[in-house]
Design a protein around this motif. Structure first.
Motif, PDB file in Angstrom:
ATOM      1  N   GLY A   1       0.824  -1.201   0.000  1.00  0.00           N
ATOM      2  CA  GLY A   1       0.000   0.000   0.000  1.00  0.00           C
ATOM      3  C   GLY A   1       0.857   1.248   0.000  1.00  0.00           C
ATOM      4  N   GLY A   2       0.509   2.192  -0.885  1.00  0.00           N
ATOM      5  CA  GLY A   2       1.317   3.409  -1.019  1.00  0.00           C
ATOM      6  C   GLY A   2       0.582   4.670  -0.613  1.00  0.00           C
ATOM      7  N   GLY A   3      -0.343   4.538   0.330  1.00  0.00           N
ATOM      8  CA  GLY A   3      -1.141   5.684   0.761  1.00  0.00           C
ATOM      9  C   GLY A   3      -0.535   6.453   1.920  1.00  0.00           C
ATOM     10  N   GLN A   4      -1.402   7.083   2.721  1.00  0.00           N
ATOM     11  CA  GLN A   4      -0.944   7.962   3.797  1.00  0.00           C
ATOM     12  C   GLN A   4      -0.188   7.205   4.884  1.00  0.00           C
ATOM     13  OE1 GLN A   4      -1.099  11.295   3.890  1.00  0.00           O
ATOM     14  NE2 GLN A   4      -1.932  11.229   1.826  1.00  0.00           N
TER      15      GLN A   4
ATOM     16  N   TRP B   1      11.932  -9.544   6.323  1.00  0.00           N
ATOM     17  CA  TRP B   1      12.158  -9.625   7.760  1.00  0.00           C
ATOM     18  C   TRP B   1      11.020  -8.942   8.525  1.00  0.00           C
ATOM     19  CZ3 TRP B   1      16.867 -11.345  10.237  1.00  0.00           C
ATOM     20  CH2 TRP B   1      17.846 -11.820   9.352  1.00  0.00           C
ATOM     21  N   TYR B   2      10.404  -7.994   7.848  1.00  0.00           N
ATOM     22  CA  TYR B   2       9.379  -7.178   8.514  1.00  0.00           C
ATOM     23  C   TYR B   2       8.424  -6.710   7.425  1.00  0.00           C
ATOM     24  CZ  TYR B   2       7.500  -3.234  11.300  1.00  0.00           C
ATOM     25  OH  TYR B   2       6.704  -2.356  11.981  1.00  0.00           O
ATOM     26  N   ALA B   3       7.137  -6.615   7.765  1.00  0.00           N
ATOM     27  CA  ALA B   3       6.147  -6.210   6.771  1.00  0.00           C
ATOM     28  C   ALA B   3       5.190  -5.201   7.363  1.00  0.00           C
ATOM     29  CB  ALA B   3       5.375  -7.416   6.250  1.00  0.00           C
ATOM     30  N   LEU B   4       4.812  -4.233   6.554  1.00  0.00           N
ATOM     31  CA  LEU B   4       3.784  -3.263   6.913  1.00  0.00           C
ATOM     32  C   LEU B   4       2.654  -3.415   5.903  1.00  0.00           C
ATOM     33  CD1 LEU B   4       2.556  -0.758   8.275  1.00  0.00           C
ATOM     34  CD2 LEU B   4       4.015   0.659   6.808  1.00  0.00           C
ATOM     35  N   ILE B   5       1.488  -3.818   6.392  1.00  0.00           N
ATOM     36  CA  ILE B   5       0.334  -4.027   5.530  1.00  0.00           C
ATOM     37  C   ILE B   5      -0.618  -2.856   5.699  1.00  0.00           C
ATOM     38  CG2 ILE B   5      -1.619  -5.537   5.017  1.00  0.00           C
ATOM     39  CD1 ILE B   5       0.029  -7.863   6.090  1.00  0.00           C
ATOM     40  N   ALA B   6      -0.803  -2.096   4.620  1.00  0.00           N
ATOM     41  CA  ALA B   6      -1.585  -0.864   4.725  1.00  0.00           C
ATOM     42  C   ALA B   6      -2.326  -0.579   3.425  1.00  0.00           C
ATOM     43  CB  ALA B   6      -0.673   0.300   5.076  1.00  0.00           C
ATOM     44  N   THR B   7      -2.959  -1.604   2.861  1.00  0.00           N
ATOM     45  CA  THR B   7      -3.745  -1.375   1.653  1.00  0.00           C
ATOM     46  C   THR B   7      -5.194  -1.120   2.031  1.00  0.00           C
ATOM     47  OG1 THR B   7      -4.599  -3.592   1.143  1.00  0.00           O
ATOM     48  CG2 THR B   7      -2.281  -3.162   0.626  1.00  0.00           C
ATOM     49  N   SER B   8      -5.974  -0.685   1.062  1.00  0.00           N
ATOM     50  CA  SER B   8      -7.406  -0.460   1.283  1.00  0.00           C
ATOM     51  C   SER B   8      -8.246  -1.695   0.967  1.00  0.00           C
ATOM     52  CB  SER B   8      -7.892   0.712   0.420  1.00  0.00           C
ATOM     53  OG  SER B   8      -7.637   0.467  -0.957  1.00  0.00           O
ATOM     54  N   ASP B   9      -7.578  -2.807   0.624  1.00  0.00           N
ATOM     55  CA  ASP B   9      -8.247  -4.052   0.267  1.00  0.00           C
ATOM     56  C   ASP B   9      -8.186  -4.987   1.476  1.00  0.00           C
ATOM     57  OD1 ASP B   9      -9.027  -6.545  -0.696  1.00  0.00           O
ATOM     58  OD2 ASP B   9      -7.994  -6.299  -2.619  1.00  0.00           O
ATOM     59  N   ALA B  10      -9.312  -5.109   2.208  1.00  0.00           N
ATOM     60  CA  ALA B  10      -9.326  -5.907   3.432  1.00  0.00           C
ATOM     61  C   ALA B  10      -8.990  -7.374   3.149  1.00  0.00           C
ATOM     62  CB  ALA B  10     -10.692  -5.806   4.106  1.00  0.00           C
ATOM     63  N   GLU B  11      -9.477  -7.916   2.026  1.00  0.00           N
ATOM     64  CA  GLU B  11      -9.211  -9.308   1.699  1.00  0.00           C
ATOM     65  C   GLU B  11      -7.732  -9.535   1.418  1.00  0.00           C
ATOM     66  OE1 GLU B  11      -8.471 -12.772  -0.686  1.00  0.00           O
ATOM     67  OE2 GLU B  11      -8.443 -10.728  -1.510  1.00  0.00           O
ATOM     68  N   ALA B  12      -7.106  -8.601   0.697  1.00  0.00           N
ATOM     69  CA  ALA B  12      -5.669  -8.714   0.423  1.00  0.00           C
ATOM     70  C   ALA B  12      -4.869  -8.593   1.715  1.00  0.00           C
ATOM     71  CB  ALA B  12      -5.239  -7.640  -0.574  1.00  0.00           C
ATOM     72  N   ASN B  13      -5.292  -7.720   2.606  1.00  0.00           N
ATOM     73  CA  ASN B  13      -4.608  -7.567   3.885  1.00  0.00           C
ATOM     74  C   ASN B  13      -4.644  -8.869   4.682  1.00  0.00           C
ATOM     75  OD1 ASN B  13      -4.193  -4.913   3.198  1.00  0.00           O
ATOM     76  ND2 ASN B  13      -5.736  -4.080   4.587  1.00  0.00           N
ATOM     77  N   THR B  14      -5.793  -9.536   4.665  1.00  0.00           N
ATOM     78  CA  THR B  14      -5.925 -10.791   5.403  1.00  0.00           C
ATOM     79  C   THR B  14      -5.022 -11.864   4.817  1.00  0.00           C
ATOM     80  OG1 THR B  14      -8.206 -10.270   6.019  1.00  0.00           O
ATOM     81  CG2 THR B  14      -7.547 -12.583   6.116  1.00  0.00           C
ATOM     82  N   ARG B  15      -4.971 -11.968   3.486  1.00  0.00           N
ATOM     83  CA  ARG B  15      -4.119 -12.967   2.843  1.00  0.00           C
ATOM     84  C   ARG B  15      -2.644 -12.678   3.108  1.00  0.00           C
ATOM     85  NH1 ARG B  15      -3.804 -12.946  -2.281  1.00  0.00           N
ATOM     86  NH2 ARG B  15      -4.995 -11.052  -2.796  1.00  0.00           N
ATOM     87  N   ALA B  16      -2.272 -11.413   3.043  1.00  0.00           N
ATOM     88  CA  ALA B  16      -0.874 -11.049   3.298  1.00  0.00           C
ATOM     89  C   ALA B  16      -0.494 -11.331   4.746  1.00  0.00           C
ATOM     90  CB  ALA B  16      -0.650  -9.583   2.962  1.00  0.00           C
TER      91      ALA B  16
END
Length: 413
Positions: free
Chosen positions: A22-25, A77-92
Motif C-alpha cells: 500500500g502506497g497511501g498515507q 524480515w518485517y512487513a507493513l500491511i496498509a492497503t485499502s483491500d481488506a481481503e488482500a490484507n488478510t491474505r498477506a
C-alpha cells in the motif's frame, strides 16, 4: 494474544528486506523511518501518494506497481500491511504468519503480530511508547505520552544524567533576549547537562534557578558602567574547567555572535584545543522590538533593517560605524547598547539628513516582566532618555515601523 502485553524490541533493519503493501498515507508516514533505519524497502502497490512516488524516483525504495501477490513476503524480515483491500490484507497477514515475518496491520491491530510504537527522537535517544492496556489501541494517548517524554528531554525539564564518560568541552549558548522561555530547546537541554555554567548579566537569569544544586555557576557579568570580568579571564575559566573534564556552558544573552564577543571565546578555545559547540540564540535586535509590537520590516514601509552597536559615540575615533551613510537609509535602524550615546547618535543622524521627526522607540528589559516602552522622536530622544530614566539594557528602534503597531504589546504570560 490480547491478554498479554506486547514485548518491546528494537529492530536492526540495515540491509534487510522490508515489504510495505500500500502506497497511501500510512506508508507515507512510515517509510521515512524505515529508510532512515537502512532497510531495503520494497513497496508493492498499484498507486502511491506523490511523496511516496518521489521516494521511489529518488531510489530510496523499490516500487512494484501492482497489487499484492502471494509470495511477496517470502524474503522479508518485517512487513507493513496498509492497503485499502481488506481481503488482500488478510491474505498477506496469513502469509507473514507462515513465513514468520513480523507484520504490522494498519486496518486491524488485533490480527497483527507487531505494533508500531509512537516514536520520537532527542539527541541520540529514541523514545518508543506502547501502552499495555486497552488504551494501547488509542494512538492519541500513546502519542501524548511520547510527546511529553521527548519534550522533557529536549527542553531540559526531564534530565537523565550521563553515567558514561562524556567528552569534555564548552557549549556557547545564546540565551535569547531575557524571557527564559525564549532560549532554544537545545540550549536548555545543554544547561540541564552542564557541570559548570558561566553566565553574564544579559543571560536569562531565571533559568539558573532550575539548575541542579551540584552545578557550579560563575558570574561573569559585564554590568554597563560597573565592575566587569575581563574577557581574558572568561576565556581562561572556560579553558580551565573544560580541561578538568567538565561539561561547561557559556550562557550569553541574545545570540553569541551579535555583539556578544562569542567568536573571541571560540578562538581562544580553538587555540587551546578545546572542542566548542555553538548554539545560536534569538537576537534582541529582532525579538525585543517584536515583543513591544514593532516589526523591524513592514510591507510598503521598510524593506531592510540595520543593526548597529551604539556603545561607542559617533564622534569617538574608535567608532567603526559609518553614521553619515546610515542617515541616508530609508529602512529601520536598530541600535543595541546605545542608551548612553543616543543623544550624540541622534544629533549625528540629523546632521547628515535624517528627519528630526523620525519616530523612535526605546524598549527596556525587553521580553521580561520589567519590559517597558518609551516613545520619542529623533529630535527629543536624548532628553527623553534622561527624563524617563531609561536604563540599559534597552533596544532602540528608529524608523516609521515604530508607528505601525499598537504602542504596547501583550504582557508577558
Amino acid at each position: 494474544m490480547a491478554e498479554h502485553p506486547a514485548y518491546p524490541v528494537g529492530l536492526r533493519l540495515t540491509g534487510r528486506r522490508v515489504v510495505v503493501l500500500g502506497g497511501g498515507q500510512v506508508a507515507q508516514r512510515r517509510l521515512p523511518a524505515l529508510v532512515a533505519a537502512g532497510a531495503d524497502v520494497l513497496l508493492v502497490s498499484p498507486q502511491a501518494t506523490p511523496s511516496v512516488e518521489a521516494m521511489a524516483d529518488a531510489g530510496e525504495i523499490t516500487w512494484l506497481r501492482r497489487p499484492y501477490q502471494e509470495g511477496d513476503l517470502a524474503d522479508a524480515w518485517y512487513a507493513l500491511i496498509a492497503t485499502s483491500d481488506a481481503e488482500a490484507n488478510t491474505r498477506a497477514s496469513a502469509e507473514a504468519e507462515r513465513h514468520r515475518v513480523w507484520c504490522v496491520r494498519s486496518d486491524d491491530a488485533d490480527q497483527a503480530t507487531a505494533w508500531t510504537p509512537a516514536t520520537g527522537h532527542s539527541e541520540g535517544v529514541t523514545v518508543a511508547v506502547l501502552t499495555t492496556d486497552a488504551r494501547g489501541r488509542d494512538p492519541r494517548h500513546t502519542a501524548a505520552i511520547r510527546d511529553a517524554v521527548v519534550e522533557g528531554l529536549r527542553d531540559g525539564t526531564l534530565v537523565a544524567p550521563h553515567h558514561r564518560t562524556r567528552t569534555p568541552g564548552v557549549a556557547l549558548v545564546g540565551g535569547g533576549p531575557g524571557d527564559p522561555d525564549l532560549i532554544t530547546v537545545r540550549g536548555r537541554r545543554l544547561l540541564g547537562e552542564a557541570d559548570v555554567v558561566i553566565t553574564d548579566h544579559l543571560g536569562p537569569r531565571d533559568l539558573l534557578a532550575e539548575l541542579s544544586p551540584n552545578v557550579e555557576v560563575i558570574d561573569a557579568a559585564k554590568l554597563p558602567y560597573g565592575r566587569f570580568m575581563a574577557q581574558e579571564a572568561i576565556n581562561d575559566a572556560l579553558i580551565e574547567y573544560a580541561r578538568q573534564g567538565k561539561s561547561v556552558v557559556r550562557l550569553k544573552g541574545g545570540d553569541p555572535f551579535v555583539y556578544g564577543r562569542g567568536m573571541e571565546e571560540v578562538q581562544a578555545l580553538a587555540e587551546a584545543g578545546i572542542p566548542c559547540t555553538v548554539v545560536p540564540g534569538i537576537s534582541s535586535s529582532i525579538s525585543v522590538p517584536g515583543a513591544a509590537g514593532i516589526p523591524v520590516t513592514h510591507r510598503g514601509i521598510a524593506h531592510e533593517f540595520t543593526v548597529v552597536s551604539g556603545h561607542i559615540a559617533p564622534d569617538d575615533e574608535r567608532s567603526l560605524v559609518d553614521w553619515p551613510s546610515l542617515a541616508k537609509l530609508t529602512g529601520t535602524l536598530v541600535i543595541l547598547m546605545g542608551v548612553g550615546t543616543i543623544g550624540k547618535v541622534a544629533e549625528t543622524l540629523i546632521a547628515h539628513g535624517k528627519s528630526p521627526d523620525a519616530p523612535v522607540a526605546l524598549i527596556q528589559e525587553g521580553t521580561t516582566a520589567g519590559q517597558r516602552r518609551v516613545d520619542a522622536t529623533l529630535a527629543t530622544v536624548g532628553e527623553t532618555v534622561r527624563s524617563e530614566d531609561v536604563k540599559p539594557p534597552a533596544v532602540i528602534v528608529i524608523g516609521e515601523v515604530v508607528n505601525v503597531g499598537p504602542k504596547t504589546a501583550a504582557p508577558r504570560p
